[in-house]
Scaffold this motif. Structure first.
Motif, PDB file in Angstrom:
ATOM      1  N   GLN A  29       0.825  -1.212   0.000  1.00 23.17           N
ATOM      2  CA  GLN A  29       0.000   0.000   0.000  1.00 23.17           C
ATOM      3  C   GLN A  29       0.860   1.263   0.000  1.00 23.17           C
ATOM      4  N   ALA A  30       1.970   1.194   0.721  1.00 23.78           N
ATOM      5  CA  ALA A  30       2.824   2.379   0.838  1.00 23.78           C
ATOM      6  C   ALA A  30       3.448   2.755  -0.512  1.00 23.78           C
ATOM      7  N   GLN A  31       3.497   1.825  -1.455  1.00 24.23           N
ATOM      8  CA  GLN A  31       4.158   2.108  -2.736  1.00 24.23           C
ATOM      9  C   GLN A  31       3.173   2.346  -3.879  1.00 24.23           C
ATOM     10  N   LEU A  32       1.882   2.357  -3.555  1.00 27.05           N
ATOM     11  CA  LEU A  32       0.896   2.564  -4.615  1.00 27.05           C
ATOM     12  C   LEU A  32       0.791   4.047  -4.958  1.00 27.05           C
ATOM     13  N   VAL A  33       0.885   4.345  -6.235  1.00 26.05           N
ATOM     14  CA  VAL A  33       0.752   5.737  -6.684  1.00 26.05           C
ATOM     15  C   VAL A  33      -0.154   5.785  -7.910  1.00 26.05           C
ATOM     16  N   ARG A  34      -0.475   6.989  -8.319  1.00 23.24           N
ATOM     17  CA  ARG A  34      -1.224   7.147  -9.572  1.00 23.24           C
ATOM     18  C   ARG A  34      -0.233   7.323 -10.705  1.00 23.24           C
ATOM     19  N   PRO A  35      -0.427   6.603 -11.789  1.00 25.77           N
ATOM     20  CA  PRO A  35       0.465   6.802 -12.937  1.00 25.77           C
ATOM     21  C   PRO A  35       0.257   8.206 -13.515  1.00 25.77           C
ATOM     22  N   PRO A  36       1.306   8.776 -14.092  1.00 22.13           N
ATOM     23  CA  PRO A  36       1.183  10.136 -14.617  1.00 22.13           C
ATOM     24  C   PRO A  36       0.208  10.245 -15.798  1.00 22.13           C
ATOM     25  N   LYS A  37       0.077   9.188 -16.566  1.00 21.00           N
ATOM     26  CA  LYS A  37      -0.830   9.231 -17.719  1.00 21.00           C
ATOM     27  C   LYS A  37      -1.915   8.171 -17.568  1.00 21.00           C
ATOM     28  N   ARG A  38      -3.107   8.539 -18.020  1.00 25.08           N
ATOM     29  CA  ARG A  38      -4.237   7.621 -17.837  1.00 25.08           C
ATOM     30  C   ARG A  38      -4.082   6.302 -18.584  1.00 25.08           C
ATOM     31  N   ASP A  39      -3.494   6.386 -19.789  1.00 22.67           N
ATOM     32  CA  ASP A  39      -3.437   5.154 -20.581  1.00 22.67           C
ATOM     33  C   ASP A  39      -2.454   4.129 -20.009  1.00 22.67           C
ATOM     34  N   MET A  40      -1.669   4.544 -19.007  1.00 21.14           N
ATOM     35  CA  MET A  40      -0.726   3.597 -18.409  1.00 21.14           C
ATOM     36  C   MET A  40      -1.450   2.613 -17.495  1.00 21.14           C
ATOM     37  N   GLY A  41      -2.532   3.051 -16.921  1.00 21.53           N
ATOM     38  CA  GLY A  41      -3.252   2.197 -15.984  1.00 21.53           C
ATOM     39  C   GLY A  41      -3.895   3.046 -14.916  1.00 21.53           C
ATOM     40  N   ASP A  42      -4.612   2.384 -14.016  1.00 19.63           N
ATOM     41  CA  ASP A  42      -5.356   3.119 -12.992  1.00 19.63           C
ATOM     42  C   ASP A  42      -4.544   3.334 -11.732  1.00 19.63           C
ATOM     43  N   VAL A  43      -3.686   2.377 -11.449  1.00 16.89           N
ATOM     44  CA  VAL A  43      -2.870   2.498 -10.252  1.00 16.89           C
ATOM     45  C   VAL A  43      -1.532   1.818 -10.548  1.00 16.89           C
ATOM     46  N   ALA A  44      -0.491   2.335  -9.920  1.00 19.55           N
ATOM     47  CA  ALA A  44       0.844   1.815 -10.201  1.00 19.55           C
ATOM     48  C   ALA A  44       1.554   1.480  -8.898  1.00 19.55           C
ATOM     49  N   LEU A  45       2.457   0.518  -9.009  1.00 14.57           N
ATOM     50  CA  LEU A  45       3.254   0.131  -7.850  1.00 14.57           C
ATOM     51  C   LEU A  45       4.716   0.408  -8.180  1.00 14.57           C
ATOM     52  N   GLY A  46       5.335   1.310  -7.411  1.00 10.42           N
ATOM     53  CA  GLY A  46       6.760   1.565  -7.596  1.00 10.42           C
ATOM     54  C   GLY A  46       7.562   0.472  -6.908  1.00 10.42           C
ATOM     55  N   CYS A  47       8.567  -0.077  -7.574  1.00  9.43           N
ATOM     56  CA  CYS A  47       9.272  -1.238  -7.024  1.00  9.43           C
ATOM     57  C   CYS A  47      10.639  -0.893  -6.446  1.00  9.43           C
ATOM     58  N   PHE A  48      10.907   0.390  -6.260  1.00  8.62           N
ATOM     59  CA  PHE A  48      12.245   0.813  -5.841  1.00  8.62           C
ATOM     60  C   PHE A  48      12.648   0.244  -4.487  1.00  8.62           C
ATOM     61  N   VAL A  49      11.771   0.370  -3.504  1.00  9.91           N
ATOM     62  CA  VAL A  49      12.168  -0.087  -2.166  1.00  9.91           C
ATOM     63  C   VAL A  49      12.247  -1.610  -2.091  1.00  9.91           C
ATOM     64  N   PHE A  50      11.378  -2.294  -2.833  1.00 11.84           N
ATOM     65  CA  PHE A  50      11.440  -3.764  -2.837  1.00 11.84           C
ATOM     66  C   PHE A  50      12.762  -4.216  -3.451  1.00 11.84           C
ATOM     67  N   ALA A  51      13.144  -3.527  -4.538  1.00 12.08           N
ATOM     68  CA  ALA A  51      14.378  -3.877  -5.233  1.00 12.08           C
ATOM     69  C   ALA A  51      15.583  -3.666  -4.323  1.00 12.08           C
ATOM     70  N   LYS A  52      15.552  -2.551  -3.606  1.00 10.42           N
ATOM     71  CA  LYS A  52      16.667  -2.242  -2.711  1.00 10.42           C
ATOM     72  C   LYS A  52      16.809  -3.331  -1.650  1.00 10.42           C
ATOM     73  N   ALA A  53      15.661  -3.731  -1.087  1.00  8.88           N
ATOM     74  CA  ALA A  53      15.680  -4.739  -0.037  1.00  8.88           C
ATOM     75  C   ALA A  53      16.200  -6.075  -0.560  1.00  8.88           C
ATOM     76  N   ALA A  54      15.830  -6.386  -1.805  1.00  8.60           N
ATOM     77  CA  ALA A  54      16.211  -7.687  -2.361  1.00  8.60           C
ATOM     78  C   ALA A  54      17.564  -7.632  -3.062  1.00  8.60           C
ATOM     79  N   GLY A  55      18.082  -6.431  -3.252  1.00  9.44           N
ATOM     80  CA  GLY A  55      19.371  -6.281  -3.901  1.00  9.44           C
ATOM     81  C   GLY A  55      19.339  -6.552  -5.391  1.00  9.44           C
ATOM     82  N   VAL A  56      18.195  -6.310  -6.011  1.00 11.92           N
ATOM     83  CA  VAL A  56      18.117  -6.481  -7.474  1.00 11.92           C
ATOM     84  C   VAL A  56      17.583  -5.184  -8.095  1.00 11.92           C
ATOM     85  N   LYS A  57      17.508  -5.183  -9.430  1.00  8.47           N
ATOM     86  CA  LYS A  57      17.066  -3.962 -10.088  1.00  8.47           C
ATOM     87  C   LYS A  57      15.546  -3.830 -10.042  1.00  8.47           C
TER      88      LYS A  57
END
Length: 659
Positions: A29-57
RNA sequence: GUCCCCGUAGCUCAGUUGGAUAGAGCGGCGGUUUCCUAAACCGCAGGUCACAGGUUCGAAUCCUGUCGGGGACGCCA
C-alpha cells in the motif's frame, strides 16, 4: 485512491507472485501511486524499495511481480483486472464497476440524508487518529479596542478549518480566541478617555457599568492615537498611562481574590471602563464573526459559571463552540504568572539582566524571554507561558497549537523552549501554525506589509460586504428567478460572497504571503469559492431533475440509490470516482499538517472534473431517457455532492441549494 | 550585522515528502449555449524549476555556496 488503496493492496498481497516476494499488504500500500498518464493504468506500484531490499534492479522486480497469476477466487469481487510491468513500475488496470461500488458505497454510508440540513452530519473521510485526545487551538485572537482587519481573516479561517479537520480525525478541539486585552496600552487608553471625555471618568467613579455610553470602537482607536500623539510632546502622560494600568491590574487581582472592596474606587472605575471598552469591541467582533459563521463563548475575567458549562456537555460544547479567553484572564488565574516566575528562579533558568528578569532560551546572543520587566510588570511571554500551563492543565491537552502569523516564529520558539526549561516536557508537542503576511501594493509599486496606499488597513467587514455586493449584482444579472425571491437571494449572496473570500484565503498553502488585490478577490471565475458552490448546486438541481423524471416515468422515488456502477462506462466518470476516493487521504494529510489548502485543492480537482463531466454529457444528459444509466449517474452525482458539501463545510463555508 | 522563510509559465499557485514526458487557475488568442445553472466547457500559446557545484540508478524535491525577495532580532503584544 485512499479508500481503494487498502483493499487493492490486500488483494495484491494474495497474488502468488507477491506472496513469493514476501510482500505484505502494508508494504504494498505504501508504494501505490497514480500513474502520470491515464493510458498507463489506474494504479501503479513503484518497485524501488522492494528492489533495494532484495538487492536487485527495480525493473526485474516489476517484471516478476507483473508476470504472476491472479490469486484464487475468494468470493469477493476482484478489484484488479490486469498487470503490466513498465520499467520500475507495475501498472494495474482496475475493475471499474467493483471499485466504483466500493467508493460510492463508502460515501453513502458515511453521509446520511440528502438535504443541506443533513450536511453537518456527513463525515466521509472521518478518522480515529485523535480519539481520546484533546488539542487546544489558539486562533483568530484580535486585539480589543481595534477593528478586525483583513489580516485577521487568515488566523480565523485557517484556525476554524483546522478545528473542523482535526475533529474529523477524532480529536476534541478546544478553540480559544486569545483576545489581546491586556498591557500598558490599555492604561493609555483609559488615561486618554479620562482626559478627553471627563464624563467617562465621572460615570465610572459613580459605578456606571457603561461609562463609555454609545462609543464605537472607532472612537476608542482615535482616542488612543490622539493620546499617543500628545505623549510625544508631554512625557508625563506616559506615567499617567502606567498609573491607570497599575490601578486596573490591582483591581482585577483583588477581584479574583474576592477582596475587590479593598482595591479602592479608582481601580474599580478603571475596571469598568476597561470592561466596557472590551464589550464594545466584542460586539463588533461578533458581527463580523457572524458573517463568517463562527461564534465564541465568553469566559469572563471573573467567572463563576464556567464549571457548569464544562460539566454539562463538554464534548458537544467544544464541538459547537470556541471560547473567548482574554490575556487578562491568565494574569490572575491561579497565580500562574507568579508561579512561573518562582519556578524559573528555583530551577535557576532565569537571571537578572538590565533590571529585568529573563530566560536565555537560545544563547546569550539571541534575545531572551522577559519574565518580569524592569518596571516590575509581567511581559507577554510570561502571560503566554501562564496561558499554556492553564490550557494544558484545564483542558487536559498535550498538544497546544497556535495559529499566528509567521512574524512571530521566534516568539513561539522561545515560548516552547522556555516551557521545556521549566520542566514541561509536553511543550515539545506544541506547534506554531504560522502563515504568510498580507501584503498591500505601495505607491512605488512594490508589495509591502501593513497598510494600503491610503495608509489604512482594510476592514474585514468592508471586504466581506464588498464581496457580497458583487455577488448580488451577478445574481440580478444571471439568475432572475432567484433574484425575485429577495430573502433567499440575500442569503445566497451572503454565502457565495463570503465563501469567495474564505476560499481564496484557504486555497493556497498557508505559508504563502497573500497579495491583497481587490480585482482578484472579486473575480469569481476559475478555482474560486463560487465555482465550488456552483458544482455543489448543480449536483443538487440535477438530483431534483431526476426526481421529476422519476415521477413521470415511474422509475421510483429514490431509484438512483439502486444505480448500478456498471452503467458508468465513461472515462470521465471513472476519473471522478478516483478523485472522490482520494478525499479521505487529502483530509488526513490536511489535518496532520494543519494545512486546509490540501482539502481545498482536492475539492478543486473534484469540482473541475465534475464540471467537465457535466458539460461533456450534454448530449445524453445526466438524467436522460435511459433509466438505468440515469440512476447510476445520479448515484454518482449524489456522491460528488456529498464530498463537495462535506469539504466546503470543513473549510468553514456555507452551502446553498441555488445560486 | 545575526538568525529564519521563500525563489516553478506574463500573474497567482500545485507538485503525493527522492521516482515515469513538471501540472492547474487567472490573463492572452480561437471555439462551444434550442439542452439538468455559460460563475461553465474545449483547444492553442506560454518552462534552462533563480544560478553554480555536490550526493545517486534517478533531483523542482536532499547538501553547500552565490544572487534576489521578505520577515524577525529585550522590556509593544
Amino acid at each position: 485512491m485512499d479508500i481503494l488503496r487498502a483493499p487493492i493492496a490486500q488483494e495484491l498481497a494474495r497474488w502468488p507472485s507477491f506472496r513469493q516476494a514476501g510482500l505484505t499488504a502494508a508494504e504494498i500500500q505504501a508504494q501505490l501511486v497514480r500513474p502520470p498518464k491515464r493510458d498507463m493504468g489506474d494504479v501503479a506500484l513503484g518497485c524501488f524499495v522492494f528492489a533495494k531490499a532484495a538487492g536487485v534492479k527495480p525493473n526485474e522486480v516489476a517484471a516478476k511481480l507483473a508476470a504472476g497469476d491472479v490469486p484464487p477466487d475468494n468470493g469477493a469481487p476482484r478489484l484488479i483486472e490486469g498487470a503490466t510491468a513498465a520499467g520500475p513500475y507495475v501498472n494495474f488496470k482496475l475493475n471499474r464497476a467493483a471499485c466504483m461500488a466500493l467508493v460510492l458505497g463508502a460515501i453513502e454510508r458515511s453521509c446520511p440524508g440528502e438535504n443541506i440540513e443533513d450536511a453537518p452530519q456527513w463525515n466521509f473521510g472521518a478518522g480515529e487518529e485523535g480519539k481520546g485526545k484533546t488539542l487546544v487551538l489558539d486562533f483568530s485572537s484580535p486585539n480589543i479596542a481595534k477593528p478586525l482587519a483583513v489580516h485577521h481573516l487568515r488566523s480565523t479561517m485557517i484556525g476554524y478549518a483546522i478545528k473542523k479537520m482535526r475533529e474529523s480525525q477524532g480529536w476534541r478541539v478546544v478553540g480559544i480566541n486569545h483576545l489581546g486585552d491586556w498591557g500598558t496600552g490599555f492604561g493609555k487608553l483609559i488615561a486618554g478617555l479620562k482626559k478627553y471625555f471627563p464624563e467617562v471618568g465621572q460615570r465610572a467613579l459613580a459605578g456606571d457599568a457603561r461609562p463609555l455610553g454609545d462609543m464605537t470602537v472607532q472612537v476608542l482607536i482615535e482616542t488612543y492615537q490622539r493620546f499617543n500623539q500628545e505623549l510625544k510632546q508631554h512625557e508625563d502622560l506616559e506615567d499617567a498611562g502606567k498609573r491607570e494600568f497599575a490601578l486596573l491590574e490591582r483591581h482585577i487581582e483583588a477581584l479574583m481574590a474576592d477582596r475587590a472592596h479593598e482595591a479602592g474606587p479608582e481601580g474599580k472605575a478603571n475596571f469598568l471602563i476597561w470592561e466596557h471598552a472590551r464589550n464594545i469591541s466584542l460586539a463588533e467582533f461578533e458581527r463580523v464573526y457572524a458573517h463568517l459563521g463562527i461564534s465564541f463563548h465568553l469566559w469572563p475575567v471573573v467567572d463563576l459559571h464556567r464549571k457548569r458549562v464544562l460539566t454539562e456537555e463538554p464534548e458537544r460544547f467544544f464541538r459547537e463552540n470556541a471560547l473567548y479567553i482574554g490575556e487578562s484572564y491568565y494574569v490572575t488565574a491561579e497565580d500562574l504568572c507568579r508561579r512561573i516566575i518562582a519556578d524559573a528562579l528555583e530551577l535557576k533558568v532565569a537571571e537578572e539582566s538590565e533590571g529585568a528578569m529573563v530566560i536565555y532560551t537560545h544563547g546569550k546572543d539571541k534575545p531572551p524571554i522577559i519574565l518580569v520587566k524592569n518596571d516590575g510588570a509581567t511581559a507577554y511571554h510570561t502571560r503566554d507561558m501562564a496561558a499554556a500551563l492553564y490550557r494544558h492543565r484545564h483542558f487536559n491537552s498535550e498538544t497546544l497549537v497556535y495559529v499566528v502569523g509567521g512574524e512571530q516564529r521566534l516568539h513561539f520558539q522561545q515560548l516552547f523552549k522556555g516551557l521545556e526549561l521549566l520542566g514541561h516536557a509536553w511543550a515539545g508537542q506544541c506547534a506554531h501554525v504560522d502563515f504568510g503576511l498580507l501584503l498591500f501594493k505601495q505607491p512605488d509599486g512594490k508589495w509591502a506589509k501593513a497598510s494600503t496606499r491610503a495608509g489604512r488597513v482594510v476592514m474585514l467587514e468592508d471586504l466581506l460586504d464588498e464581496a457580497v455586493e458583487a455577488v448580488r449584482g451577478i445574481i440580478r444579472e444571471k439568475n432572475q428567478d432567484l433574484a425575485r425571491d429577495a430573502q433567499q437571494a440575500e442569503r445566497v449572496a451572503h454565502a457565495v460572497g463570503v465563501g469567495a473570500v474564505v476560499f481564496n484565503d484557504l486555497k493556497s498553502g498557508r505559508r504563502n504571503d497573500i497579495k491583497f488585490d481587490w480585482d482578484e478577490i472579486l473575480n469569481f471565475t476559475g478555482e474560486t469559492g463560487p465555482y465550488m458552490l456552483m458544482q455543489f448546486v448543480r449536483m443538487g438541481s440535477v438530483t431534483e431533475k431526476f426526481h421529476e423524471a422519476a415521477r413521470l416515468k415511474d422509475w421510483g422515488a429514490h431509484a438512483w440509490k439502486q444505480g448500478d456502477c456498471a452503467q458508468l462506462k465513461r472515462d470521465d466518470e471513472w476519473e471522478l470516482v478516483l478523485l472522490l476516493a482520494n478525499f479521505p487521504e487529502a483530509l488526513r494529510r490536511a489535518s496532520a499538517d494543519y494545512e486546509p489548502s490540501i482539502v481545498a485543492k482536492a475539492l478543486i480537482e473534484v469540482a473541475a472534473q465534475t464540471s467537465s463531466w457535466w458539460t461533456n454529457t450534454k448530449d445524453t444528459r445526466i438524467v436522460g431517457e435511459d433509466a438505468e444509466l440515469s440512476k447510476a449517474r445520479v448515484r454518482l452525482v449524489n456522491a460528488v455532492r456529498k464530498v463537495l458539501g462535506r469539504g466546503l463545510l470543513l473549510l468553514g463555508m456555507t452551502l446553498v441549494e441555488r445560486m
